[in-house]
Design a protein around this motif. Structure first.
Motif, PDB file in Angstrom:
ATOM      1  N   VAL A  36      -6.653   0.607   4.214  1.00  0.00           N
ATOM      2  CA  VAL A  36      -5.457  -0.098   3.750  1.00  0.00           C
ATOM      3  C   VAL A  36      -5.166   0.318   2.314  1.00  0.00           C
ATOM      4  O   VAL A  36      -6.075   0.361   1.477  1.00  0.00           O
ATOM      5  CB  VAL A  36      -5.639  -1.638   3.810  1.00  0.00           C
ATOM      6  N   GLU A  37      -3.903   0.638   2.051  1.00  0.00           N
ATOM      7  CA  GLU A  37      -3.446   0.939   0.694  1.00  0.00           C
ATOM      8  C   GLU A  37      -2.353  -0.064   0.342  1.00  0.00           C
ATOM      9  O   GLU A  37      -1.393  -0.235   1.100  1.00  0.00           O
ATOM     10  CB  GLU A  37      -2.883   2.355   0.632  1.00  0.00           C
ATOM     11  N   LEU A  38      -2.501  -0.741  -0.804  1.00  0.00           N
ATOM     12  CA  LEU A  38      -1.578  -1.801  -1.213  1.00  0.00           C
ATOM     13  C   LEU A  38      -0.759  -1.403  -2.438  1.00  0.00           C
ATOM     14  O   LEU A  38      -1.155  -0.514  -3.191  1.00  0.00           O
ATOM     15  CB  LEU A  38      -2.368  -3.080  -1.534  1.00  0.00           C
ATOM     16  N   PRO A  39       0.360  -2.095  -2.661  1.00  0.00           N
ATOM     17  CA  PRO A  39       1.159  -1.831  -3.866  1.00  0.00           C
ATOM     18  C   PRO A  39       0.467  -2.402  -5.104  1.00  0.00           C
ATOM     19  O   PRO A  39      -0.501  -3.161  -4.993  1.00  0.00           O
ATOM     20  CB  PRO A  39       2.470  -2.582  -3.583  1.00  0.00           C
ATOM     21  N   GLU A  40       0.967  -2.041  -6.265  1.00  0.00           N
ATOM     22  CA  GLU A  40       0.435  -2.549  -7.530  1.00  0.00           C
ATOM     23  C   GLU A  40       1.044  -3.908  -7.846  1.00  0.00           C
ATOM     24  O   GLU A  40       2.239  -4.132  -7.608  1.00  0.00           O
ATOM     25  CB  GLU A  40       0.782  -1.587  -8.677  1.00  0.00           C
ATOM     26  N   VAL A  41       0.238  -4.813  -8.415  1.00  0.00           N
ATOM     27  CA  VAL A  41       0.766  -6.083  -8.898  1.00  0.00           C
ATOM     28  C   VAL A  41       1.780  -5.782 -10.003  1.00  0.00           C
ATOM     29  O   VAL A  41       1.550  -4.930 -10.855  1.00  0.00           O
ATOM     30  CB  VAL A  41      -0.368  -6.986  -9.426  1.00  0.00           C
ATOM     31  N   GLY A  42       2.905  -6.456  -9.955  1.00  0.00           N
ATOM     32  CA  GLY A  42       3.962  -6.245 -10.935  1.00  0.00           C
ATOM     33  C   GLY A  42       5.006  -5.229 -10.502  1.00  0.00           C
ATOM     34  O   GLY A  42       6.049  -5.095 -11.141  1.00  0.00           O
ATOM     35  N   ALA A  43       4.737  -4.523  -9.404  1.00  0.00           N
ATOM     36  CA  ALA A  43       5.695  -3.524  -8.917  1.00  0.00           C
ATOM     37  C   ALA A  43       6.965  -4.205  -8.424  1.00  0.00           C
ATOM     38  O   ALA A  43       6.907  -5.223  -7.728  1.00  0.00           O
ATOM     39  CB  ALA A  43       5.077  -2.704  -7.789  1.00  0.00           C
ATOM     40  N   GLU A  44       8.111  -3.644  -8.801  1.00  0.00           N
ATOM     41  CA  GLU A  44       9.395  -4.109  -8.279  1.00  0.00           C
ATOM     42  C   GLU A  44       9.683  -3.299  -7.027  1.00  0.00           C
ATOM     43  O   GLU A  44       9.638  -2.069  -7.059  1.00  0.00           O
ATOM     44  CB  GLU A  44      10.496  -3.916  -9.311  1.00  0.00           C
ATOM     45  N   VAL A  45       9.937  -3.998  -5.917  1.00  0.00           N
ATOM     46  CA  VAL A  45      10.134  -3.327  -4.637  1.00  0.00           C
ATOM     47  C   VAL A  45      11.510  -3.653  -4.069  1.00  0.00           C
ATOM     48  O   VAL A  45      12.127  -4.655  -4.419  1.00  0.00           O
ATOM     49  CB  VAL A  45       9.028  -3.690  -3.628  1.00  0.00           C
ATOM     50  N   THR A  46      11.955  -2.780  -3.183  1.00  0.00           N
ATOM     51  CA  THR A  46      13.271  -2.909  -2.563  1.00  0.00           C
ATOM     52  C   THR A  46      13.097  -3.164  -1.067  1.00  0.00           C
ATOM     53  O   THR A  46      12.244  -2.536  -0.420  1.00  0.00           O
ATOM     54  CB  THR A  46      14.069  -1.607  -2.765  1.00  0.00           C
ATOM     55  N   LYS A  47      13.885  -4.059  -0.526  1.00  0.00           N
ATOM     56  CA  LYS A  47      13.837  -4.374   0.903  1.00  0.00           C
ATOM     57  C   LYS A  47      13.886  -3.079   1.716  1.00  0.00           C
ATOM     58  O   LYS A  47      14.700  -2.204   1.461  1.00  0.00           O
ATOM     59  CB  LYS A  47      15.017  -5.268   1.284  1.00  0.00           C
ATOM     60  N   GLY A  48      12.967  -2.962   2.680  1.00  0.00           N
ATOM     61  CA  GLY A  48      12.920  -1.793   3.557  1.00  0.00           C
ATOM     62  C   GLY A  48      12.025  -0.671   3.063  1.00  0.00           C
ATOM     63  O   GLY A  48      11.719   0.248   3.808  1.00  0.00           O
ATOM     64  N   GLU A  49      11.571  -0.762   1.821  1.00  0.00           N
ATOM     65  CA  GLU A  49      10.692   0.261   1.236  1.00  0.00           C
ATOM     66  C   GLU A  49       9.269   0.055   1.773  1.00  0.00           C
ATOM     67  O   GLU A  49       8.748  -1.064   1.743  1.00  0.00           O
ATOM     68  CB  GLU A  49      10.716   0.104  -0.285  1.00  0.00           C
ATOM     69  N   GLU A  50       8.648   1.119   2.281  1.00  0.00           N
ATOM     70  CA  GLU A  50       7.268   0.992   2.747  1.00  0.00           C
ATOM     71  C   GLU A  50       6.353   0.827   1.542  1.00  0.00           C
ATOM     72  O   GLU A  50       6.333   1.668   0.648  1.00  0.00           O
ATOM     73  CB  GLU A  50       6.833   2.209   3.569  1.00  0.00           C
ATOM     74  N   ILE A  51       5.597  -0.278   1.530  1.00  0.00           N
ATOM     75  CA  ILE A  51       4.753  -0.555   0.370  1.00  0.00           C
ATOM     76  C   ILE A  51       3.276  -0.736   0.715  1.00  0.00           C
ATOM     77  O   ILE A  51       2.451  -0.838  -0.172  1.00  0.00           O
ATOM     78  CB  ILE A  51       5.272  -1.774  -0.435  1.00  0.00           C
ATOM     79  N   VAL A  52       2.961  -0.774   2.017  1.00  0.00           N
ATOM     80  CA  VAL A  52       1.565  -0.857   2.462  1.00  0.00           C
ATOM     81  C   VAL A  52       1.342   0.245   3.498  1.00  0.00           C
ATOM     82  O   VAL A  52       2.176   0.448   4.378  1.00  0.00           O
ATOM     83  CB  VAL A  52       1.249  -2.236   3.097  1.00  0.00           C
ATOM     84  N   VAL A  53       0.215   0.931   3.376  1.00  0.00           N
ATOM     85  CA  VAL A  53      -0.188   1.929   4.375  1.00  0.00           C
ATOM     86  C   VAL A  53      -1.414   1.377   5.088  1.00  0.00           C
ATOM     87  O   VAL A  53      -2.360   0.915   4.447  1.00  0.00           O
ATOM     88  CB  VAL A  53      -0.519   3.283   3.709  1.00  0.00           C
ATOM     89  N   ILE A  54      -1.364   1.424   6.419  1.00  0.00           N
ATOM     90  CA  ILE A  54      -2.471   0.935   7.239  1.00  0.00           C
ATOM     91  C   ILE A  54      -2.860   2.048   8.210  1.00  0.00           C
ATOM     92  O   ILE A  54      -2.018   2.550   8.939  1.00  0.00           O
ATOM     93  CB  ILE A  54      -2.056  -0.315   8.045  1.00  0.00           C
ATOM     94  N   GLU A  55      -4.140   2.405   8.189  1.00  0.00           N
ATOM     95  CA  GLU A  55      -4.645   3.386   9.153  1.00  0.00           C
ATOM     96  C   GLU A  55      -5.613   2.679  10.078  1.00  0.00           C
ATOM     97  O   GLU A  55      -6.446   1.883   9.640  1.00  0.00           O
ATOM     98  CB  GLU A  55      -5.341   4.544   8.440  1.00  0.00           C
ATOM     99  N   SER A  56      -5.467   2.974  11.363  1.00  0.00           N
ATOM    100  CA  SER A  56      -6.365   2.392  12.361  1.00  0.00           C
ATOM    101  C   SER A  56      -6.893   3.503  13.249  1.00  0.00           C
ATOM    102  O   SER A  56      -6.516   4.667  13.102  1.00  0.00           O
ATOM    103  CB  SER A  56      -5.615   1.354  13.192  1.00  0.00           C
ATOM    104  N   THR A  57      -7.738   3.120  14.188  1.00  0.00           N
ATOM    105  CA  THR A  57      -8.290   4.103  15.111  1.00  0.00           C
ATOM    106  C   THR A  57      -7.218   4.642  16.051  1.00  0.00           C
ATOM    107  O   THR A  57      -7.393   5.702  16.636  1.00  0.00           O
ATOM    108  CB  THR A  57      -9.431   3.481  15.938  1.00  0.00           C
ATOM    109  N   LYS A  58      -6.086   3.942  16.186  1.00  0.00           N
ATOM    110  CA  LYS A  58      -5.018   4.373  17.083  1.00  0.00           C
ATOM    111  C   LYS A  58      -3.841   5.030  16.372  1.00  0.00           C
ATOM    112  O   LYS A  58      -3.180   5.886  16.938  1.00  0.00           O
ATOM    113  CB  LYS A  58      -4.466   3.176  17.867  1.00  0.00           C
ATOM    114  N   ALA A  59      -3.524   4.579  15.143  1.00  0.00           N
ATOM    115  CA  ALA A  59      -2.285   5.042  14.509  1.00  0.00           C
ATOM    116  C   ALA A  59      -2.296   4.768  13.013  1.00  0.00           C
ATOM    117  O   ALA A  59      -3.122   4.026  12.509  1.00  0.00           O
ATOM    118  CB  ALA A  59      -1.090   4.324  15.137  1.00  0.00           C
ATOM    119  N   THR A  60      -1.332   5.377  12.346  1.00  0.00           N
ATOM    120  CA  THR A  60      -1.048   5.045  10.957  1.00  0.00           C
ATOM    121  C   THR A  60       0.251   4.259  10.960  1.00  0.00           C
ATOM    122  O   THR A  60       1.206   4.614  11.637  1.00  0.00           O
ATOM    123  CB  THR A  60      -0.899   6.319  10.096  1.00  0.00           C
TER     124      THR A  60
END
Length: 119
Positions: A36-60
């Motif tokens: 799991v990769e998370l955004p930084e605290v304090g980051a300003e984000v925009t609706k629809g922007e991918e901000i978390v990456v999740i890798e599993s045994t089946k997919a990213t």
């Protein structure tokens, strides 16, 4: 009050922003989460922007920002021990976001609407 997205995320509004996590349905589809990769605290984000990456045994996969806002907190436990996402999906939030517009949650699904979506 918990709301749901059509992308199988749950949104739980609280004092320090809106916690965002994956539903049981989503974790079941993903399989065992290994990274799991998370955004930084304090980051300003925009609706629809991918901000978390999740890798599993089946997919990213990823989680997109449900609305414009600022990241107020991240859950380091899901980074250090990604398996916790599978062990307790309801308790494994990824980040908290303070929405720019407090009414932004209104557009998301109630529990009944979400259940109808996945049934």
């Amino acid at each position: 009050m918990i709301k749901y997205t059509k992308d199988h995320d749950w949104l739980d509004s609280g004092d320090n922003g809106v916690a965002v996590g994956l539903t049981d349905h989503a974790t079941g589809e993903l399989g065992d989460v290994v990274y799991v990769e998370l955004p930084e605290v304090g980051a300003e984000v925009t609706k629809g922007e991918e901000i978390v990456v999740i890798e599993s045994t089946k997919a990213t996969s990823g989680i997109v920002a449900p609305f414009d806002g600022v990241i107020t907190e991240v859950n380091q436990t899901v980074v250090d021990s990604p398996e916790t996402v599978n062990e307790d999906p309801a308790g494994s939030w990824f980040f908290k976001i303070q929405p720019s517009d407090p009414s932004a949650l209104d557009e998301y699904l109630s529990e009944d609407e979400y259940k109808a979506l996945i049934d």
